[in-house]
Motif scaffolding. Sequence first.
Motif, PDB file in Angstrom:
ATOM      1  N   MET A   1      -9.171   4.580   0.371  1.00  0.00           N
ATOM      2  CA  MET A   1      -9.236   5.967  -0.060  1.00  0.00           C
ATOM      3  C   MET A   1      -8.308   6.790   0.833  1.00  0.00           C
ATOM      4  O   MET A   1      -8.288   6.648   2.041  1.00  0.00           O
ATOM      5  N   ASP A   2      -7.617   7.656   0.205  1.00  0.00           N
ATOM      6  CA  ASP A   2      -6.695   8.538   0.908  1.00  0.00           C
ATOM      7  C   ASP A   2      -7.480   9.541   1.759  1.00  0.00           C
ATOM      8  O   ASP A   2      -8.527  10.044   1.345  1.00  0.00           O
ATOM      9  N   ASN A   3      -6.979   9.829   2.965  1.00  0.00           N
ATOM     10  CA  ASN A   3      -7.667  10.773   3.856  1.00  0.00           C
ATOM     11  C   ASN A   3      -7.798  12.159   3.252  1.00  0.00           C
ATOM     12  O   ASN A   3      -8.800  12.836   3.450  1.00  0.00           O
ATOM     13  N   LYS A   4      -6.785  12.589   2.490  1.00  0.00           N
ATOM     14  CA  LYS A   4      -6.820  13.917   1.861  1.00  0.00           C
ATOM     15  C   LYS A   4      -7.965  13.993   0.855  1.00  0.00           C
ATOM     16  O   LYS A   4      -8.679  14.999   0.795  1.00  0.00           O
ATOM     17  N   LYS A   5      -8.154  12.924   0.077  1.00  0.00           N
ATOM     18  CA  LYS A   5      -9.243  12.922  -0.908  1.00  0.00           C
ATOM     19  C   LYS A   5     -10.606  12.911  -0.220  1.00  0.00           C
ATOM     20  O   LYS A   5     -11.535  13.576  -0.674  1.00  0.00           O
ATOM     21  N   LEU A   6     -10.712  12.169   0.866  1.00  0.00           N
ATOM     22  CA  LEU A   6     -11.974  12.129   1.599  1.00  0.00           C
ATOM     23  C   LEU A   6     -12.300  13.493   2.192  1.00  0.00           C
ATOM     24  O   LEU A   6     -13.438  13.965   2.099  1.00  0.00           O
ATOM     25  N   ILE A   7     -11.307  14.141   2.766  1.00  0.00           N
ATOM     26  CA  ILE A   7     -11.505  15.481   3.322  1.00  0.00           C
ATOM     27  C   ILE A   7     -11.903  16.463   2.221  1.00  0.00           C
ATOM     28  O   ILE A   7     -12.800  17.283   2.402  1.00  0.00           O
ATOM     29  N   ASN A   8     -11.238  16.383   1.058  1.00  0.00           N
ATOM     30  CA  ASN A   8     -11.593  17.245  -0.078  1.00  0.00           C
ATOM     31  C   ASN A   8     -13.045  17.040  -0.482  1.00  0.00           C
ATOM     32  O   ASN A   8     -13.762  18.004  -0.751  1.00  0.00           O
ATOM     33  N   LYS A   9     -13.486  15.796  -0.542  1.00  0.00           N
ATOM     34  CA  LYS A   9     -14.866  15.507  -0.951  1.00  0.00           C
ATOM     35  C   LYS A   9     -15.871  16.062   0.060  1.00  0.00           C
ATOM     36  O   LYS A   9     -16.880  16.648  -0.326  1.00  0.00           O
ATOM     37  N   ILE A  10     -15.575  15.897   1.330  1.00  0.00           N
ATOM     38  CA  ILE A  10     -16.481  16.410   2.363  1.00  0.00           C
ATOM     39  C   ILE A  10     -16.544  17.933   2.316  1.00  0.00           C
ATOM     40  O   ILE A  10     -17.628  18.527   2.353  1.00  0.00           O
ATOM     41  N   ILE A  11     -15.386  18.578   2.199  1.00  0.00           N
ATOM     42  CA  ILE A  11     -15.345  20.041   2.179  1.00  0.00           C
ATOM     43  C   ILE A  11     -16.042  20.601   0.941  1.00  0.00           C
ATOM     44  O   ILE A  11     -16.783  21.581   1.024  1.00  0.00           O
ATOM     45  N   VAL A  12     -15.837  19.973  -0.222  1.00  0.00           N
ATOM     46  CA  VAL A  12     -16.458  20.494  -1.444  1.00  0.00           C
ATOM     47  C   VAL A  12     -17.973  20.309  -1.402  1.00  0.00           C
ATOM     48  O   VAL A  12     -18.718  21.171  -1.891  1.00  0.00           O
ATOM     49  N   ILE A  13     -18.451  19.235  -0.806  1.00  0.00           N
ATOM     50  CA  ILE A  13     -19.902  19.042  -0.690  1.00  0.00           C
ATOM     51  C   ILE A  13     -20.496  20.092   0.241  1.00  0.00           C
ATOM     52  O   ILE A  13     -21.519  20.709  -0.076  1.00  0.00           O
ATOM     53  N   ILE A  14     -19.870  20.329   1.379  1.00  0.00           N
ATOM     54  CA  ILE A  14     -20.371  21.344   2.314  1.00  0.00           C
ATOM     55  C   ILE A  14     -20.340  22.729   1.664  1.00  0.00           C
ATOM     56  O   ILE A  14     -21.294  23.505   1.772  1.00  0.00           O
ATOM     57  N   GLY A  15     -19.243  23.047   0.969  1.00  0.00           N
ATOM     58  CA  GLY A  15     -19.136  24.337   0.289  1.00  0.00           C
ATOM     59  C   GLY A  15     -20.206  24.525  -0.771  1.00  0.00           C
ATOM     60  O   GLY A  15     -20.807  25.598  -0.890  1.00  0.00           O
ATOM     61  N   THR A  16     -20.465  23.469  -1.532  1.00  0.00           N
ATOM     62  CA  THR A  16     -21.488  23.540  -2.574  1.00  0.00           C
ATOM     63  C   THR A  16     -22.870  23.748  -1.970  1.00  0.00           C
ATOM     64  O   THR A  16     -23.649  24.576  -2.453  1.00  0.00           O
ATOM     65  N   ILE A  17     -23.165  23.032  -0.907  1.00  0.00           N
ATOM     66  CA  ILE A  17     -24.466  23.200  -0.238  1.00  0.00           C
ATOM     67  C   ILE A  17     -24.616  24.623   0.295  1.00  0.00           C
ATOM     68  O   ILE A  17     -25.669  25.253   0.119  1.00  0.00           O
ATOM     69  N   LEU A  18     -23.565  25.144   0.925  1.00  0.00           N
ATOM     70  CA  LEU A  18     -23.637  26.499   1.479  1.00  0.00           C
ATOM     71  C   LEU A  18     -23.820  27.556   0.400  1.00  0.00           C
ATOM     72  O   LEU A  18     -24.505  28.554   0.611  1.00  0.00           O
ATOM     73  N   VAL A  19     -23.211  27.349  -0.768  1.00  0.00           N
ATOM     74  CA  VAL A  19     -23.357  28.308  -1.863  1.00  0.00           C
ATOM     75  C   VAL A  19     -24.776  28.259  -2.443  1.00  0.00           C
ATOM     76  O   VAL A  19     -25.325  29.289  -2.823  1.00  0.00           O
ATOM     77  N   TRP A  20     -25.373  27.073  -2.494  1.00  0.00           N
ATOM     78  CA  TRP A  20     -26.701  26.933  -3.092  1.00  0.00           C
ATOM     79  C   TRP A  20     -27.847  27.327  -2.166  1.00  0.00           C
ATOM     80  O   TRP A  20     -28.932  27.664  -2.645  1.00  0.00           O
ATOM     81  N   ILE A  21     -27.655  27.285  -0.857  1.00  0.00           N
ATOM     82  CA  ILE A  21     -28.751  27.618   0.070  1.00  0.00           C
ATOM     83  C   ILE A  21     -29.334  29.013  -0.201  1.00  0.00           C
ATOM     84  O   ILE A  21     -30.558  29.155  -0.305  1.00  0.00           O
TER      85      ILE A  21
END
Length: 141
Positions: A1-21
């Motif tokens: 897996m490309d590092n850019k894609k992994l970073i995107n996945k981590i950032i989008v998960i954190i962003g989604t969690i922060l928006v839903w809290i």
Amino acid sequence: MDNKKLINKIIVIIGTILVWIPIIAPVFFSIILFFSRGIFRFDFLMPMELAILIVIGVILLVITSIMAKISWKIIGICFGVIAGMFFITQLIANITGIASGRTEMTTLMWLIMITFIIIYIVASIILGILSISLTKKIFKS
């Protein structure tokens, strides 16, 4: 897996969690209070009190969508509505004296304020749904 894609996945998960809290927190705490003490209290202002989490979450979602070359405009528009409603309610409360307790809350003022708060909460829920959609797109790519 490309590092850019992994970073995107981590950032989008954190962003989604922060928006839903801020959306889930009042429901969660109401359920806990109901089952622990038998009292139902729902703090409908909590999403506005936790607005900083939405701001950080939106920043992360926009960064992810730009990095993944996915349209971020609808997220920005939704955040614009959220920010606008937040500042309008604060402005009205301060100008009219409701925030300081200088003036009494009238029925008309209550209706105006609650309307802006409802728009804020609905826009927050829409932003949460958009964040889940963005997460799905990131994981599919």
